[in-house]
Scaffold this motif. Structure first.
Motif, PDB file in Angstrom:
ATOM      1  N   ILE A 167      77.600  50.072  18.508  1.00  0.00           N
ATOM      2  CA  ILE A 167      76.553  49.703  19.458  1.00  0.00           C
ATOM      3  C   ILE A 167      75.523  48.799  18.788  1.00  0.00           C
ATOM      4  N   VAL A 168      75.153  47.727  19.507  1.00  0.00           N
ATOM      5  CA  VAL A 168      74.111  46.808  19.043  1.00  0.00           C
ATOM      6  C   VAL A 168      72.963  46.905  20.039  1.00  0.00           C
ATOM      7  N   SER A 169      71.763  47.078  19.544  1.00  0.00           N
ATOM      8  CA  SER A 169      70.620  47.250  20.435  1.00  0.00           C
ATOM      9  C   SER A 169      70.315  45.964  21.194  1.00  0.00           C
ATOM     10  N   ARG A 170      69.638  46.134  22.308  1.00  0.00           N
ATOM     11  CA  ARG A 170      69.218  44.978  23.112  1.00  0.00           C
ATOM     12  C   ARG A 170      68.353  44.035  22.277  1.00  0.00           C
ATOM     13  N   ALA A 171      67.420  44.584  21.519  1.00  0.00           N
ATOM     14  CA  ALA A 171      66.522  43.750  20.720  1.00  0.00           C
ATOM     15  C   ALA A 171      67.290  42.926  19.696  1.00  0.00           C
ATOM     16  N   TYR A 179      66.383  34.008  21.358  1.00  0.00           N
ATOM     17  CA  TYR A 179      65.284  34.140  22.307  1.00  0.00           C
ATOM     18  C   TYR A 179      64.021  34.616  21.585  1.00  0.00           C
ATOM     19  N   GLN A 180      62.870  34.252  22.139  1.00  0.00           N
ATOM     20  CA  GLN A 180      61.624  34.830  21.679  1.00  0.00           C
ATOM     21  C   GLN A 180      61.518  36.259  22.223  1.00  0.00           C
ATOM     22  N   GLU A 181      60.668  37.049  21.619  1.00  0.00           N
ATOM     23  CA  GLU A 181      60.557  38.448  22.033  1.00  0.00           C
ATOM     24  C   GLU A 181      60.217  38.581  23.511  1.00  0.00           C
ATOM     25  N   LEU A 189      68.989  38.203  28.152  1.00  0.00           N
ATOM     26  CA  LEU A 189      70.274  38.765  27.735  1.00  0.00           C
ATOM     27  C   LEU A 189      71.137  39.097  28.936  1.00  0.00           C
ATOM     28  N   ASP A 190      70.542  39.709  29.946  1.00  0.00           N
ATOM     29  CA  ASP A 190      71.317  40.091  31.141  1.00  0.00           C
ATOM     30  C   ASP A 190      71.852  38.857  31.858  1.00  0.00           C
TER      31      ASP A 190
END
Length: 226
Positions: A167-171, A179-181, A189-190
């Motif tokens: 699993i890789v986190s969304r962040a 992308y910037q934060e 991402l979606d």
């Protein structure tokens, strides 16, 4: 993309006389509208635009499309040229440009772009796993179907492939795609995932990227990359 009317018209006429299809725009906003409704092989970009920087447009195209990039500008310093190529330019030309040189530069670049497209669309031998080619930005399904990726789609899949199914986190994925934060809140991402799932469905398969509640995403199949 050129804001000087006379120069834009002159270049447009000359390119069309040499059998090239041209859409002429004066600024970044007009370019974005054209990009949303038409397909292009090559973009010719002036650096000094009234509403944006040509460097920014070149960088965005390099990350999110397979369009060839020609920078045509009066800015001739070494630093500008290096910055242009770093942003993603394939060719950097200085004004005033020789018309024939520009024609051959555009035609040759367009030819290479089309050849890459043909290679990426050709069905390959079936494999037992998914495969991502980071150079051509192509995803190959287990059935051997090639799917052309945008820059961010490729970065997303390469990050998932590097984890080998973990699993890789969304962040982490948001960061990997550049992308910037703040873009995390805007669901960048979606949006990339939606486009990617749509592409794979059109290719006759389903993308095995699964969301894990409150944890992130993982690629639920074997995937390799080069």
């Amino acid at each position: 993309m050129e804001d000087d009317f006379d120069l834009r018209q002159g270049l447009t006429d000359f390119l069309r006389l040499n059998s090239l299809s041209v859409t002429a725009v004066a600024n970044g906003a007009e370019f974005d509208r054209a990009l949303g409704t038409e397909n292009f092989d090559v973009a010719i970009i002036d650096l000094n635009l009234p509403d944006t920087s040509g460097f920014d447009i070149a960088g965005r195209l390099a990350k999110t499309s397979g369009i060839g990039i020609v920078i045509l500008t009066a800015r001739t310093t070494r630093d500008d040229k290096i910055r242009g190529y770093a942003a993603g330019a394939d060719i950097y030309l200085s004004k005033p440009v020789d018309g024939d040189e520009l024609v051959y530069a555009v035609k040759n670049l367009a030819k290479r772009i089309k050849q890459i497209g043909k290679v990426s669309q050709a069905p390959l031998q079936s494999t037992t796993s998914w495969f991502v080619d980071r150079v051509t930005q192509v995803l190959i399904s287990p059935e051997g179907v090639a799917i052309k990726l945008s820059g961010r789609e490729a970065k997303l899949l390469l990050r998932l492939a590097a984890e080998g199914g973990n699993i890789v986190s969304r962040a982490e994925l948001v960061h990997a795609m550049g992308y910037q934060e703040s873009a995390e809140k805007s669901r960048g991402l979606d949006a990339v995932l939606r486009r990617l799932r749509s592409k794979t469905r059109e290719a006759g398969t389903d993308l095995p990227v699964h969301a894990v509640h409150a944890a992130g995403f993982h690629f639920a199949a074997r995937i390799t990359a080069n």
